[in-house]
Design an enzyme around this catalytic site. Sequence first.
Site, PDB file in Angstrom:
ATOM      1  N   LYS A  33       0.589  -1.429  -0.607  1.00  0.00           N
ATOM      2  CA  LYS A  33       0.005   0.120  -0.432  1.00  0.00           C
ATOM      3  C   LYS A  33       0.884   1.546   0.192  1.00  0.00           C
ATOM      4  O   LYS A  33       0.962   2.738  -0.809  1.00  0.00           O
ATOM      5  CB  LYS A  33      -1.515  -0.124   1.068  1.00  0.00           C
ATOM      6  CG  LYS A  33      -2.042  -0.892   1.110  1.00  0.00           C
ATOM      7  CD  LYS A  33      -3.188  -0.840   2.285  1.00  0.00           C
ATOM      8  CE  LYS A  33      -3.726  -1.626   2.250  1.00  0.00           C
ATOM      9  NZ  LYS A  33      -4.090  -2.895   3.878  1.00  0.00           N
ATOM     10  N   GLN A  64      -4.337  -1.871  10.238  1.00  0.00           N
ATOM     11  CA  GLN A  64      -4.227  -2.860   8.574  1.00  0.00           C
ATOM     12  C   GLN A  64      -5.033  -4.344  10.291  1.00  0.00           C
ATOM     13  O   GLN A  64      -4.790  -4.704  11.141  1.00  0.00           O
ATOM     14  CB  GLN A  64      -2.404  -3.465   8.904  1.00  0.00           C
ATOM     15  CG  GLN A  64      -1.846  -4.674   7.974  1.00  0.00           C
ATOM     16  CD  GLN A  64      -2.671  -4.671   6.769  1.00  0.00           C
ATOM     17  OE1 GLN A  64      -2.493  -3.775   5.868  1.00  0.00           O
ATOM     18  NE2 GLN A  64      -3.659  -5.737   5.971  1.00  0.00           N
ATOM     19  N   ASP A 113     -10.926   2.090   3.937  1.00  0.00           N
ATOM     20  CA  ASP A 113     -11.284   1.176   4.088  1.00  0.00           C
ATOM     21  C   ASP A 113     -12.553   0.691   3.902  1.00  0.00           C
ATOM     22  O   ASP A 113     -12.949   0.205   3.774  1.00  0.00           O
ATOM     23  CB  ASP A 113     -10.830   0.059   5.587  1.00  0.00           C
ATOM     24  CG  ASP A 113      -9.403  -0.479   4.713  1.00  0.00           C
ATOM     25  OD1 ASP A 113      -9.349  -0.674   4.312  1.00  0.00           O
ATOM     26  OD2 ASP A 113      -8.327  -1.253   6.332  1.00  0.00           O
TER      27      ASP A 113
END
Length: 283
Positions: free
Chosen positions: A53, A97, A120
Amino acid sequence: MGAIIIDGAAMARQVLEEQKSAAGLLAQRGCVPGLAVVLVGDDPASAVYVRSKERACREAGVSTFDTRLPAATTTAEMLEKIDALNNDVRVHGILVQLPLPAHIDAVTVLQHIDPAKDVDGFTWRSLGALLDGHALLAPCTPSGCMLMLERAGVPVAGRQAVVIGRSSIVGKPAALMLLQRNATVTICHSRTPELAAITRAADILICAAGKPRMVTADMVKPGAAVIDVGINRLPDGKLCGDVDYDAVQERAGWITPVPGGVGPMTVAMVIANVIAAAGRLTS
Ligand code: NAD
C-alpha cells in the site's frame, strides 16, 4: 475457447496513473493527499500488505504516515492514536491493518475512525451509506471487483449475480454494489445447501470464501464472469484463489487470476479512496 483473463495488475497500474493525475490536481490547490497506515505487532503477512500500500501511495503522489505500534498496545492506546490521526490535517485517510492482536477490541478501534477518513469503508457510517446507495468511501476489495467488471465490459444490469461469502468487508458490500448496478443478487455462505446449483445459474460469480480452489468447473455457468477474491496459502507456500483456475478458465467467459487479480485492484482502490477523501476534506 478459454476465458478472457482480467489482468488486475495491469488494471491497477492504470488506476494508479489516473489517481496520480488526480493527486496532481489536488497538489495545485496546495493539498498533498496523506494516508496513515496503522500496523500493530509484527505479523509478516500484514507487513507485506502495508508495504504494497505504501509503494502504491508513493507511485500516486500520496504521502504516508507510517504508524507501527508494538504487539502489546492496548485498545485505549489505539483509540488515542486514532484520535490523533483523526485530528491531523495532513492525514486524509486512516487504515488499520487487520488482523489486530486478539486482546485489542477491533470493532471499537475501527468504529473510532472519522468516517470522512475511513478509506477502508468499514465504519458503520460508510457501510450504512452503501446500503442506502450513497457510498461515501466504499470498501476497497468489492469496489475493485466492480471496477474490474466494468472495465472488462461485463454486463451487470439484469444479470444473475452470486456472491460466495457474507463478510462485512467483502461479501455483503459486494452484493450491495451488484444490486446497486441492477443485478439480481444471491449471497451464499457456509450454511448454504446445494451451492453448486446456485452458482451454476450465475452470470457473475464473486468468490470470497477463503477456501482454496473450492469453486470447480462444474459449478460455473459457461460464459460467466468469475471474480476470485480468495487468497489462500498452499502447503508448498504458493498462493491460490477460491477458484480452480485452470479448469474454470476453460468454461468461464471472464476470470481473474490469483495472484495478480483482485489483490492489486484492492490496493489501487485504497489510493482512490484517499484521494477522494482528500478532495472532500479540503474543498
Ligand atoms: P471471512 O472468513 O470473513 O468470510 C468468509 C465467508 O465465506 C463467510 O461468510 C463464510 O460463510 C463463507 N464460506 C466459508 N466457507 C464456505 C463454503 N464452503 N461455502 C460457501 N461459503 C463459505 O473472509 P473475508 O475476509 O470475507 O475474505 C474472504 C477471502 O478473500 C479470504 O481468502 C481473504 O484472504 C480474501 N481477501 C482478499 C482480498 C484481496 O484484496 N484480494 C481482500 C480481502 C479478503
